[in-house]
Design an enzyme around this catalytic site. Structure first.
Site, PDB file in Angstrom:
ATOM      1  N   ASN A 130       0.823  -1.207   0.000  1.00  0.00           N
ATOM      2  CA  ASN A 130       0.000   0.000   0.000  1.00  0.00           C
ATOM      3  C   ASN A 130       0.854   1.251   0.000  1.00  0.00           C
ATOM      4  OD1 ASN A 130      -2.091  -1.815   0.224  1.00  0.00           O
ATOM      5  ND2 ASN A 130      -2.296  -1.567   2.437  1.00  0.00           N
ATOM      6  N   ILE A 131       0.356   2.277  -0.660  1.00  0.00           N
ATOM      7  CA  ILE A 131       1.089   3.550  -0.736  1.00  0.00           C
ATOM      8  C   ILE A 131       0.494   4.596   0.194  1.00  0.00           C
ATOM      9  CG2 ILE A 131       1.826   3.131  -3.109  1.00  0.00           C
ATOM     10  CD1 ILE A 131      -0.382   5.102  -4.008  1.00  0.00           C
ATOM     11  N   HIS A 149       5.792  -0.675  -2.828  1.00  0.00           N
ATOM     12  CA  HIS A 149       5.475   0.199  -3.962  1.00  0.00           C
ATOM     13  C   HIS A 149       5.639   1.675  -3.621  1.00  0.00           C
ATOM     14  CE1 HIS A 149       2.821  -3.416  -5.175  1.00  0.00           C
ATOM     15  NE2 HIS A 149       4.017  -3.523  -5.722  1.00  0.00           N
ATOM     16  N   CYS A 157      12.024  13.726  -6.673  1.00  0.00           N
ATOM     17  CA  CYS A 157      12.051  13.893  -8.124  1.00  0.00           C
ATOM     18  C   CYS A 157      12.241  12.542  -8.807  1.00  0.00           C
ATOM     19  CB  CYS A 157      13.181  14.840  -8.520  1.00  0.00           C
ATOM     20  SG  CYS A 157      13.329  15.081 -10.305  1.00  0.00           S
ATOM     21  N   CYS A 170       3.313  19.406  -0.749  1.00  0.00           N
ATOM     22  CA  CYS A 170       1.851  19.493  -0.664  1.00  0.00           C
ATOM     23  C   CYS A 170       1.369  20.932  -0.852  1.00  0.00           C
ATOM     24  CB  CYS A 170       1.359  18.955   0.674  1.00  0.00           C
ATOM     25  SG  CYS A 170       1.506  17.159   0.819  1.00  0.00           S
ATOM     26  N   ASN A 261      -8.360 -12.889   4.348  1.00  0.00           N
ATOM     27  CA  ASN A 261      -8.940 -12.262   3.166  1.00  0.00           C
ATOM     28  C   ASN A 261     -10.404 -12.687   3.041  1.00  0.00           C
ATOM     29  OD1 ASN A 261      -8.029 -10.482   0.993  1.00  0.00           O
ATOM     30  ND2 ASN A 261      -8.573 -12.128  -0.405  1.00  0.00           N
ATOM     31  N   GLU A 263     -11.715 -13.834   0.352  1.00  0.00           N
ATOM     32  CA  GLU A 263     -11.808 -14.971  -0.567  1.00  0.00           C
ATOM     33  C   GLU A 263     -10.442 -15.626  -0.699  1.00  0.00           C
ATOM     34  OE1 GLU A 263     -11.320 -12.264  -4.615  1.00  0.00           O
ATOM     35  OE2 GLU A 263     -13.303 -12.925  -3.969  1.00  0.00           O
TER      36      GLU A 263
END
Length: 325
Positions: A130-131, A149, A157, A170, A261, A263
């Site tokens: 997750n970011i 990730h 940059c 921001c 989870n 599923e």
């Protein structure tokens, strides 16, 4: 290795001397209770760039708009970003500013990792896909976290790698990047955010764009951690994205694997489901509910209840309902 058949036996294994090193792999499902949509759910990335919004991406070329209309993930593709940084920044604007403003709180699933570390000192690493940066919001030491990730909560940059202070970034986003969702907010047109080091308009959150290499930290820590892992907890991920999903196969053959989870996932990777499996345990359900029940089995529910100020309302209500029983 003793098989695990329910959360009670899993809790006993975690607390036993047989379990000394625990690795957690998380996906978007652990953040759903915070209000951040799953990648493929309504309002997730595939829904974020709605067709009716594409005309508002006036900074994009016709070719770029066509590509995004066919597949919204082009907005986070590296080649696209280096050509034109505006579509990415315009689509991501609410997410970037929401992270700055701490719009979302970590869930019970995130707090489980923190409690595990504090209570047992057996947490070796959390590998999060997750970011959203929520894994960092539960006071875990940063060296316990690998953001596979990248994260929205840091900026730099894409061209030269120079870091930029996140709050300053921001502020630039707020004043220079058009809000395509609420056009009355922010500037009427987007303006470039330039890197103070190389001068290119390629400053962005430190997330991994499609077409980019993963951080070397992922490979280094995986190689370091996995050979001695006693328990791998896989939570809220479809296990379809490589190389993160390789963790389930790069551990010893006797390492217990737990999937939390809604599923079954990972059958193509060798995870087995059913009564005959000895190595794999499937805890079906929403991540927050399953982790709360596991925390209860571990005897840590009172500790979790003490974190209600740093939990989303949906998670707080789950805890209150549990305590009333």
């Amino acid at each position: 290795m003793k098989s695990v058949t329910d959360l009670a036996t899993l809790a006993r294994f975690i607390l036993s001397s047989d379990c000394q090193s625990i690795v957690i792999l998380t996906g978007a499902g652990v953040s759903v209770a915070s209000g951040i949509p799953d990648f493929r759910s309504p309002a997730g990335m595939f829904d974020t760039l709605r067709p009716e919004l594409i005309p508002f991406l006036k900074t994009a070329t016709e070719r770029q708009r066509k590509l995004m209309a066919l597949d919204p993930t082009y907005v986070v593709e590296r080649g696209m970003f280096l050509e034109n940084s505006f579509p990415y920044l315009e689509v991501r604007r609410p997410f970037i500013l929401g992270v700055r403003d701490k719009k979302w709180k970590p869930t019970i699933a995130h707090h489980f990792a923190s409690l595990l570390h504090k209570k047992t000192n057996k947490l070796t690493r959390v590998f999060t896909q997750n970011i959203d940066g929520l894994t960092y919001a539960v006071n875990l030491p940063e060296d316990k976290i690998v953001s596979v990730h990248g994260t929205i909560g840091k900026a730099g940059c894409e061209t030269c790698g120079q870091d930029m202070d996140f709050k300053n970034f921001c502020a630039e986003v707020e004043t220079k990047i058009k809000d395509i969702y609420s056009p009355d907010l922010g500037p009427k047109e987007s303006n470039h955010i330039l890197c103070q080091c190389c001068g290119n308009a390629t400053v962005k959150p430190k997330t991994v764009l499609f077409g980019s290499s993963l951080p070397t930290e992922f490979f280094d820590k995986a190689a370091q951690d996995l050979p001695t892992t006693d328990l791998l907890i896989v939570a809220g991920t479809s296990l379809v994205v490589s190389p993160a999903n390789s963790l389930v196969n790069n551990i010893p053959s006797d390492t217990l694997r737990v999937v939390i989870n809604n599923e079954p996932v990972g059958q193509e990777l060798g995870i087995e489901y059913g009564t005959n499996t000895k190595r794999d345990f499937f805890a079906r359900g929403d991540c927050d509910k399953v982790f709360m029940d596991l925390i209860d089995e571990l005897g840590w529910l009172t500790d979790l209840n003490g974190e209600t100020n740093n939990l989303p309302e949906a998670s707080v209500q789950l805890i209150k309902a549990k305590l009333r029983r």
